[in-house]
Design an enzyme around this catalytic site. Sequence first.
Site, short mmCIF file in Angstrom:
data_model
loop_
_atom_site.label_atom_id
_atom_site.label_comp_id
_atom_site.label_asym_id
_atom_site.label_seq_id
_atom_site.Cartn_x
_atom_site.Cartn_y
_atom_site.Cartn_z
N ARG A 140 -4.69 -0.49 -5.02
CA ARG A 140 -4.38 -1.90 -5.26
C ARG A 140 -4.47 -2.69 -3.96
O ARG A 140 -3.89 -2.31 -2.95
CB ARG A 140 -2.98 -2.06 -5.85
CG ARG A 140 -2.50 -3.52 -5.93
CD ARG A 140 -1.16 -3.64 -6.61
NE ARG A 140 -1.28 -3.37 -8.04
CZ ARG A 140 -0.25 -3.42 -8.88
NH1 ARG A 140 0.97 -3.70 -8.42
NH2 ARG A 140 -0.44 -3.17 -10.16
N ASP A 156 6.76 0.76 -6.33
CA ASP A 156 6.50 -0.30 -5.35
C ASP A 156 5.55 -1.32 -5.96
O ASP A 156 4.46 -0.94 -6.43
CB ASP A 156 5.91 0.29 -4.07
CG ASP A 156 5.46 -0.80 -3.11
OD1 ASP A 156 6.25 -1.73 -2.88
OD2 ASP A 156 4.33 -0.71 -2.60
N SER A 181 4.00 -0.06 2.18
CA SER A 181 5.22 -0.55 1.52
C SER A 181 5.82 0.48 0.57
O SER A 181 7.01 0.43 0.29
CB SER A 181 4.90 -1.85 0.76
OG SER A 181 3.87 -1.62 -0.19
N GLY A 231 -2.14 -2.32 5.52
CA GLY A 231 -2.07 -3.57 6.27
C GLY A 231 -3.09 -4.56 5.77
O GLY A 231 -3.34 -4.66 4.56
N THR A 275 0.86 -1.19 0.00
CA THR A 275 0.00 0.00 0.00
C THR A 275 0.89 1.24 0.00
O THR A 275 2.01 1.20 0.50
CB THR A 275 -0.91 0.03 1.25
OG1 THR A 275 -1.92 -0.97 1.12
CG2 THR A 275 -1.62 1.36 1.40
N SER A 290 1.94 -1.60 -4.53
CA SER A 290 1.01 -0.48 -4.76
C SER A 290 0.73 -0.37 -6.24
O SER A 290 1.56 -0.72 -7.08
CB SER A 290 1.61 0.84 -4.24
OG SER A 290 2.04 0.71 -2.90
#
Length: 276
Positions: A53, A200, A163, A81, A35, A203
């Site tokens: 996402r 990332d 992340s 999370g 995320t 994401s």
Amino acid sequence: MVKAPEAGFQFDLAKRNAYLEAKGVKPPAPWKTGTTIAGIIFKDGVVLGADTRSTAGTTVADKNCEKIHYIAPNVYCCGAGTAADTENVTGMISSQLDLHRYALQRQTRVVTAMTLLKSHLFKYQGHVSAALVLGGVDVRGPHLFTVYPHGSTDALPYATMGSGSLNAMAVFEDEYRDDMSREDAIKLVAKAIRSGIFNDLGSGSNVDICVIEANDKVEYMRNMEYLQGRTYDRQQPIVFKPDSLKVTGEKEHAVVNLDAVHIIEGEPGDAMDVST
């Protein structure tokens, strides 16, 4: 006679886990979540942003999920999370704040929402996987908090989690300024979320933005930027022109005549004995 539970922490499960580990039993591996969520304070309020996402390990479970959750008319929250944890925790706190507003007949304070969230998460010692960016505007002005799964909190002028947080933070560190205008704040948060989406793997998809200002003025811009759409539209059904496919070879297969197949039923004694 029922014995009353002893006060304090209990470490029965810790002893069990140590015993199983000594016997060679490997604990289940944690799932990696992905995320990018972010928020900043500008001159007249708060801007929150998130990607859309949702992942299940290495699989994209949902390309367009909502990660910005309603807490109160003047308070919203971005969640990273486990999706079930973030949705249920924010929904529970939102319900408690509804009763709180009804009892006191006044606007919700952002710090009240933060305190309820951190108290609930601390009680479960990080086993509720909800990392939150909480923002809102009350009588004391705009506020922005980060709430970690273990219950710790920070009050910051800009914050990122998830992340893709390092990618988004790099954008904030470079371009954030005090007393930014509404338009500049929206552009900066969208740029930070884009940085997480493109750098990332956890994401992706689109950019959601939520702007919170005084007097419960909220603008939730769902899919403000649609980044990873299809570049073409496939025609359905696909029609091939006659003789457009070349036949490279032929092979014949014998077809079994079902009328020639004789079905033989077993004798009663041939059945498997399932008696105990």
